[in-house]
Design an enzyme around this catalytic site. Structure first.
Site, short mmCIF file in Angstrom:
data_model
loop_
_atom_site.label_atom_id
_atom_site.label_comp_id
_atom_site.label_asym_id
_atom_site.label_seq_id
_atom_site.Cartn_x
_atom_site.Cartn_y
_atom_site.Cartn_z
CD GLU A 232 -2.57 1.41 2.56
OE1 GLU A 232 -3.32 2.40 2.68
OE2 GLU A 232 -2.43 0.56 3.45
CB CYS A 266 -3.00 7.55 4.23
SG CYS A 266 -1.90 6.43 5.10
#
Length: 282
Positions: A232, A266
């Site tokens: 990720e 994020c």
């Protein structure tokens, strides 16, 4: 159990420690994989209860101190999300075990399936910005019978180590997950050159994951199996502003999104699309 972080160690010494952790974890995985899945699930739920109660404030404080989060952000991350990961993953495993292949005539032949861990070790490389992701990347593979060599981020050592200690207190075998703080390049070289590499569970930057994928590709003929790669990586989150938007609200929400927690989430806003009618002229 391997837990190391000493600035005076050179790369050769760090490499030796990582390799020793790999060897220990690979051996421990063989026994761990034979532990019944329901026993592992109970252990995970016990750990989740410890995180939600006895160690809740400890996890929050470690996240505030080590990762510069506010009390509210730390509560969302280190308490709520981390506990959710452990409880939801345990529930997901229970759901998996309900499925068995169809047997058309079971009195003649019976089809069955057993979930096994990967032979070797999974390298968990976790990020600096979320305590919960560290626990998830390292211990979810272990829930499924895998051995894990865990490299936490240098700036998330404190909170990640608290998770490691909680798992030990809950009854988790200490050698199945090796907690190995190390510099990135040395750790990366150690895991990608080990024939026992079974997988990489990664959250971090695009360049780092690209490097790991490249090195695994170079060494693929040396592995005992084909390593699974899960990554990720960072993205570019944006605000798309409608002409009817309230400008004051847009400005405040964008500043908060971009710079709260120093812009290290994020979900931090890094792009903004504004209609010409709302953009200051001149």
């Amino acid at each position: 159990m391997h837990c190391l972080h000493a600035p005076e160690l050179n790369s050769e010494m760090v490499m030796e420690v990582v390799q020793r952790a790999i060897k220990t974890t690979v051996e421990a995985q063989k026994k761990w994989d034979s532990v019944p899945l329901n026993e592992r699930i109970e252990l995970w739920l016990k750990a989740a209860d410890l995180m939600a109660t006895k160690y809740r404030m400890h996890l929050n404080a470690a996240t505030i101190l080590g990762q510069a989060k506010t009390p509210v952000q730390a509560e969302i991350d280190a308490s709520a999300e981390l506990v959710d990961f452990f409880r939801f993953n345990a529930l997901a495993v229970k759901d998996l075990t309900r499925y068995q292949p169809i047997s058309v005539k079971p009195e003649i032949s019976l089809n069955s399936m057993r979930y096994r861990g990967l032979e070797g070790f999974v390298a968990a490389i976790s990020p600096f910005n979320f305590t919960a992701i560290g626990g998830n990347l390292a211990y979810t593979p272990a829930l499924m019978g895998n051995g894990v060599v865990w490299k936490p981020s240098d700036t998330a050592l404190l909170s990640n180590y608290v998770i490691f200690k909680i798992m030990i207190e809950a009854g988790f075998p200490p050698d199945v997950v090796s907690f190995v703080p190390a510099d990135g390049p040395t750790f990366g070289e150690a895991i990608t050159t080990s024939p026992h590499l079974a997988g990489i569970n990664f959250t971090g930057s695009v360049p780092t994951f690209n490097w790991l994928c490249t090195e695994v590709g170079k060494n693929v003929s040396q592995y005992l199996g084909y390593p699974r790669l899960i990554g990720e990586c960072g993205g570019k989150n944006y605000h798309f502003v409608h002409p009817s938007a309230d400008v004051t609200s847009v400005v405040m929400a964008t500043i908060r999104s971009a710079f709260e927690f120093c812009g290290q989430k994020c979900s931090a806003c890094s792009r903004m699309y504004v209609p010409q009618s709302l953009w200051p002229q001149g």
